[in-house]
Scaffold this motif. Structure first.
Motif, short mmCIF file in Angstrom:
data_model
loop_
_atom_site.label_atom_id
_atom_site.label_comp_id
_atom_site.label_asym_id
_atom_site.label_seq_id
_atom_site.Cartn_x
_atom_site.Cartn_y
_atom_site.Cartn_z
N ALA A 110 0.85 -1.19 0.00
CA ALA A 110 0.00 0.00 0.00
C ALA A 110 0.88 1.24 0.00
O ALA A 110 1.90 1.30 0.69
N GLU A 111 0.48 2.24 -0.77
CA GLU A 111 1.26 3.48 -0.83
C GLU A 111 0.83 4.39 0.30
O GLU A 111 -0.02 5.26 0.15
N GLU A 112 1.41 4.15 1.45
CA GLU A 112 1.09 4.95 2.63
C GLU A 112 2.23 4.88 3.63
O GLU A 112 3.11 4.02 3.55
N THR A 113 2.19 5.81 4.57
CA THR A 113 3.18 5.85 5.64
C THR A 113 2.53 5.36 6.92
O THR A 113 1.49 5.90 7.34
N VAL A 114 3.10 4.34 7.53
CA VAL A 114 2.54 3.80 8.76
C VAL A 114 3.59 3.85 9.87
O VAL A 114 4.80 3.90 9.60
N ALA A 115 3.13 3.82 11.10
CA ALA A 115 4.02 3.78 12.26
C ALA A 115 4.15 2.33 12.72
O ALA A 115 3.20 1.55 12.65
N LEU A 116 5.33 1.99 13.18
CA LEU A 116 5.57 0.65 13.70
C LEU A 116 6.10 0.76 15.12
O LEU A 116 7.11 1.44 15.36
N HIS A 117 5.41 0.09 16.05
CA HIS A 117 5.92 -0.01 17.42
C HIS A 117 6.48 -1.40 17.63
O HIS A 117 5.78 -2.39 17.47
N ILE A 118 7.76 -1.45 17.99
CA ILE A 118 8.41 -2.72 18.27
C ILE A 118 8.32 -2.96 19.76
O ILE A 118 8.90 -2.24 20.57
N GLY B 177 1.78 12.40 10.37
CA GLY B 177 1.83 12.05 8.95
C GLY B 177 1.60 10.57 8.70
O GLY B 177 1.48 10.16 7.53
N CYS B 178 1.54 9.77 9.75
CA CYS B 178 1.28 8.34 9.58
C CYS B 178 -0.23 8.09 9.57
O CYS B 178 -0.97 8.71 10.34
N SER B 179 -0.67 7.17 8.71
CA SER B 179 -2.11 6.90 8.61
C SER B 179 -2.58 5.97 9.71
O SER B 179 -3.69 6.11 10.24
N THR B 180 -1.75 5.01 10.06
CA THR B 180 -2.11 3.97 11.03
C THR B 180 -0.84 3.50 11.72
O THR B 180 0.27 3.71 11.22
N GLY B 181 -1.02 2.85 12.88
CA GLY B 181 0.12 2.26 13.57
C GLY B 181 -0.06 0.76 13.72
O GLY B 181 -1.20 0.27 13.80
N TYR B 182 1.04 0.04 13.76
CA TYR B 182 0.97 -1.42 13.89
C TYR B 182 1.94 -1.91 14.96
O TYR B 182 2.99 -1.31 15.20
N SER B 183 1.54 -3.02 15.59
CA SER B 183 2.37 -3.61 16.62
C SER B 183 2.01 -5.09 16.75
O SER B 183 1.38 -5.65 15.85
N THR B 184 2.40 -5.69 17.88
CA THR B 184 2.15 -7.13 18.07
C THR B 184 1.65 -7.43 19.48
O THR B 184 1.88 -8.51 19.99
N VAL C 92 3.94 -1.90 3.00
CA VAL C 92 3.69 -0.47 2.73
C VAL C 92 4.95 0.17 2.17
O VAL C 92 6.05 -0.39 2.24
N THR C 93 4.79 1.36 1.64
CA THR C 93 5.92 2.04 1.00
C THR C 93 6.80 2.78 1.99
O THR C 93 7.97 3.05 1.69
N ASP C 94 6.26 3.14 3.16
CA ASP C 94 7.06 3.93 4.10
C ASP C 94 6.70 3.54 5.54
O ASP C 94 5.52 3.45 5.89
N VAL C 95 7.73 3.32 6.36
CA VAL C 95 7.54 2.91 7.75
C VAL C 95 8.28 3.87 8.66
O VAL C 95 9.45 4.19 8.43
N VAL C 96 7.60 4.32 9.71
CA VAL C 96 8.20 5.21 10.70
C VAL C 96 8.33 4.42 12.02
O VAL C 96 7.33 3.90 12.53
#
Length: 958
Positions: free
Chosen positions: A833-841, A901-908, A862-866
């Motif tokens: 997906a062409e979007e910027t998402v946040a990643l929490h480790i 600027g991130c659309s959504t965030g992801y984690s585990t 996705v195309t960009d990860v923060v």
């Protein structure tokens, strides 16, 4: 004296808040402790948030003649960052980073961790010059103030040589920006006398031929003893002289509020070799030869050092059999291209081909291999500290000799160790620069031991100065432990010149007095830090502070190092019975500061060189405090299905109230209830999940499909999405969809609602109940997986981590990250997906070592990860986000700005995602949602069955 500090504090309150001024006994001790073997407890700890604040504090201190000391990370080893007066501690407001267009310069505030600066420069193949072993913990303020160097930077790339400009605050509160023409013009008007005096000192020094030659001679080696007198001969402009004198001045001349470095190249291609020579002399001969080749670093490790690391993972077995005179060189070379790198390796190998080696010289370009070598080298200091006798401290000294005389110098040092019976002492260091560290353990509990230490230091000073004319401090800064020897190394004329400089900048002697220059010949033997036995889990801690940058509570209450400091003091007071009132107060305050606000996430163990998990200490103390609840915990463990049902009812009720009252009213009601109940009512936020539907085992769609046992966590089974989330499908249902899409048949273990990894009980110190649940879950997983034939998917990382060490070894349990990476990516067609998402480790992902796999998965989607740099553990810590929400808030205080600027965030982890959503302003959810959204089935006969993949996985790990 107390009254003077009270008056000072009242005047500080005119421009600082009460929370920025700390005076209670617990925190002044905790925050006042650094990595050295000295202890002073400040009267006040002050936390300014801006340069203007510092200027006002210093000006006020100067007026009252109250000493101040600046503190960044507190990783310095020589007692530079402690005081019994006012400690100025840098926190969040000091982390700004700015890089110019071509990355040739980087501007850094003093609270930036050195490793973080390099992360920002990495995309440009650049780095800062200084590279101390503590770079992932040490902050720029300390790196510059100590002129710290390291393994690769030598003397050409240290702070002194790579300084471009700086902003600073002087003892009278004056601010100066040496890169701003208007600031300089104004300063020349207001401080003409200071600049004229500096120009005069420079002219006198340059015209004094013996003194000038002495200065030039001293800096042929690494040297951080005393002030940087080379500034007086290297520069003509008094502004240049001033800013270079600040480097290595240890906060005694002024405060560096920002420094701009000229960056250096970070070549992407590296090769390292660990080369063993039969004797120290041959090793030193090799150093002289290597100095003429394209090496980036040459680290010497003597036999005693090798002995301390020979059992570390990755070390060759033959090291254990080496004779006593063997020494090793860790050699690295770097290049911008692979072809040149090989040519450099060939040149280096050829240069020492005539020398005898114990093993053939073999360079590696494998990052995993050479990173292991360097990690071991960097961990020598703390590793030795970990095996010391309880009650002793570990001391590291830092000298430099001319390279041609290195072999003789090493021999002479060993002779001194024998004379004073330091039989465990070891030597290692930056051999290319003649810079050696020697390390030993020391007790200070009786006069004889103190006398022995004094004799050792006197003999070392005589050896280094009188025989070799070397440096008593090469890169660690002078500090308290070498201040009595500065005159011996430099001579009376240069020493008096240093005092002139100090009095010129700081006539009232308020800036870190007694450090670097001290006329007390016994100062290095005073104010020694006790390290009493406190708890076996943490007794090997040497208080280095490497853990602090990972801790979620570091800016709320205490860091892991500080928790250990206070618990040691409690243990000392209990043993001595010297101050019952102080003991009572510390115990009372520690309940909140040390225990209640500890996330017990264990991230501290990942940066601790000896892998101390301070969370284990916290859980142990919780266990002792919660013994009266042990029977209740066991009852809950045995009736866990009822607990799950109650949880769903509670979440359903909260969601119904949210629907009726609305977000604003609901927030106000719960906030008031929490306040009136003294915190007993749990925190509510709009990100609170709805109840998840009870899981029903799916029907078998294809009996020939590969099987997977799916274990949804307690959180996944009880917590659905929040009311306002865009995605309303519960995680377990989404996981089922993804697994079916990938062609799997899903098996749920029996008695699913009853199962739990035990984490909720373990975190509260209910170890028996925790083990009971883990054993029960293990038995059900073993049955469901047909004794380990089918892989097991755990969808929540904290649960995965807990289970990995507590289930039957036949069970092949995979965290969601591992399962996706191992089994799903090849079975799905992914359209990013062409979007910027946040990643929490999550902290659990870090501890399981799956960070790179997690990042790879998200980057495929996705195309960009923060990945927010300053966020480690989120601090939600199971239910702490509900019961102690300030921990979660503090841990995520920078998150919202970081993910803009991130659309959504992801984690585990579902619980982590509650706090992440609340404090970021975007929805956080499992990476399973992301993968499901961007993937389609891959229908191919080429797909390997999970059973075969499982066999391959097990074989690879054997």
């Amino acid at each position: 004296m107390k009254q003077a500090y009270q008056q000072f504090k009242q005047q500080l309150l005119a421009f600082l808040t009460d929370s920025q001024i700390i005076s209670d006994p617990l925190r002044t001790l905790a925050y006042g402790t650094d990595a050295s073997f000295y202890r002073l407890i400040p009267q006040l700890v002050v936390r300014p948030e801006s340069e203007a604040d510092v200027a006002r504090i210093v000006k006020l201190a100067n007026r009252h003649k109250i000493p101040v000391t600046f503190r960044a990370a507190g990783t310095s080893l020589s007692g530079q960052a402690i005081t019994d007066s006012v400690l100025i501690q840098l926190r969040d407001g000091w982390k700004a980073i700015s890089i110019n267009e071509d990355a040739s310069q980087i501007s850094l505030q003093p609270g930036v961790i050195g490793g973080h600066a390099n992360k920002h420069l990495a995309p440009f193949n650049k780095k800062i010059g200084p590279d101390p072993a503590s770079i992932n913990s040490a902050m720029i303020g300390g790196i510059a103030a100590n002129n710290a160097s390291g393994m690769c930077c030598g003397t050409a790339q240290n702070s002194y040589r790579t300084l471009n400009r700086m902003k600073l605050v002087l003892a009278d509160g004056t601010k100066l920006d040496t890169g701003n023409a208007e600031s300089i013009r104004h300063f020349k008007q207001t401080h003409k006398g200071l600049l004229d005096a500096l120009a005069s000192l420079a002219q006198q020094t340059q015209c004094n031929e013996p003194l000038r030659q002495r200065i030039e001679h001293k800096y042929r080696l690494k040297n951080t003893t005393g002030y940087a007198l080379n500034a007086l001969v290297d520069y003509q402009d008094p502004i240049d002289i001033m800013q270079h004198l600040m480097i290595g001045s240890e906060g005694t001349l002024g405060f560096i509020s920002e420094i701009t470095y000229n960056t250096v190249d970070e070549h992407p291609n590296k090769a390292s070799a660990l080369i063993f020579f039969p004797t120290v002399r041959t090793t030193c001969e090799a150093v002289a030869l290597l100095k003429q080749t394209p090496v980036s670093a040459v680290e010497m490790i003597d036999r005693a050092s090798l002995r301390s690391i020979e059992n570390k993972p990755g070390m060759p077995e033959f090291i254990k059999t080496l004779p006593n005179d063997v020494a090793a060189l860790l050699v690295e070379t770097r290049s911008s291209c692979k072809e040149h790198l090989q040519q450099q390796v060939d040149s280096i190998t050829a240069s020492i081909a005539a020398l005898e080696t114990v093993q053939p010289v073999k360079f590696t370009t494998d990052p995993a291999e050479y990173s292991q070598y360097w990690a071991i080298r960097k961990g020598l200091f703390p590793a030795v500290g970990a095996v010391r006798k309880t009650g002793t401290t570990v001391i590291i000294e830092d000298v430099a000799f001319p390279v041609p005389q290195l072999a003789e110098a090493v021999h002479d040092l060993h002779e001194i160790f024998i004379k004073w019976e330091y039989h465990e002492a070891l030597i290692f260091g930056h051999a290319l620069e003649g810079n050696l560290h020697f390390l030993f353990t020391q007790s200070f509990d009786n006069p004889a031991e103190l006398k022995r230490y004094e004799g050792l230091m006197d003999d070392v000073a005589t050896l280094v100065v009188d025989k070799y004319d070397g440096s008593l401090k090469a890169e660690h800064g002078t500090g308290r432990n070498m201040a009595p020897y500065v005159e011996k190394e430099w001579g009376a004329e240069a020493y008096n010149l240093m005092w002139e400089i100090k009095e010129l900048f700081d006539p009232n002697n308020i800036l870190n007095p007694g450090v670097l220059l001290n006329r007390n010949p016994q100062v290095h033997l005073e104010n020694l830090k006790p390290l009493p036995a406190a708890e076996a889990l943490v007794d090997k801690c040497i208080e280095c502070g490497f853990c602090e940058s990972t801790c979620p509570s570091r800016d709320l209450t205490l860091s892991p190092r500080q928790r250990i400091v206070i618990w040691r003091e409690i243990a000392r007071l209990e043993a001595s019975q010297e101050d019952p009132e102080r003991l009572k107060e510390l115990r009372k305050e520690y309940l909140y500061q040390g225990i209640d606000t500890c996330a017990a996430c264990g991230l501290c163990s990942t940066t601790c060189p000896v892998e101390i998990n301070t969370g284990d200490l916290t859980r142990l103390l919780r266990s002792r405090n919660n013994q009266r609840h042990a029977k209740l915990a066991q009852w809950l463990a045995e009736h866990y299905g009822g607990v799950m049902n109650a949880s769903r009812v509670a979440f359903k009720g909260a969601d119904l109230a949210h629907a009726v009252f609305g977000t604003k009213v609901m927030g106000a009601l719960t906030k008031t209830s929490r306040k009136l109940s003294g915190g007993r009512v749990q925190q509510w936020t709009p990100s609170m999940p709805k109840a998840a539907a009870k899981i029903v085992s799916p029907s078998v769609m294809n009996p020939d499909a590969p099987k997977v046992v799916y274990l949804p966590s307690c959180a996944s089974r009880s917590m659905g999405p929040a009311r306002g989330d865009e995605e309303q499908t519960p995680l377990a249902e989404k996981t089922e969809n993804l697994l079916r899409k990938a062609g799997f048949q899903i098996i749920y273990p029996d008695n699913l609602d009853q199962l739990c990894c035990g984490m909720p009980f373990q975190s509260k110190g209910m170890f028996d109940a925790a083990d009971y649940k883990a054993t029960e879950t293990s038995n059900m997983l073993l049955k469901a997986s047909n004794n380990g034939e089918y892989p097991v998917l755990s969808d929540t990382s904290p649960c995965s981590l807990r289970l990995k060490g507590n289930v039957d070894q036949r069970i092949n349990l995979f965290d969601s990250v591992e399962f996706i990476h191992e089994f799903l990516l090849d079975r799905l067609v992914i359209t990013p997906a062409e979007e910027t998402v946040a990643l929490h480790i999550t902290c659990s992902s870090t501890r399981m070592g799956v960070t790179d796999k997690l990042q790879t998965i998200v980057e495929r989607c996705v195309t960009d990860v923060v990945i927010p740099e300053q966020i480690t553990c989120c601090g939600f810590a199971g239910d702490k986000g509900f019961s102690t929400p300030e921990l979660n808030e503090s841990a995520l205080r920078t998150l919202k700005a970081d993910v803009e600027g991130c659309s959504t965030g992801y984690s585990t982890s579902r619980t982590c995602e509650i706090g992440l959503s609340h404090h970021s302003g975007i929805d956080y959810k499992s990476i399973i949602y992301l993968l499901d959204r961007v993937s389609q089935p891959k229908l191919s006969e080429q797909n390997t069955t999970p059973e075969n993949r499982l066999i391959q996985h097990n074989t690879a790990n054997q």
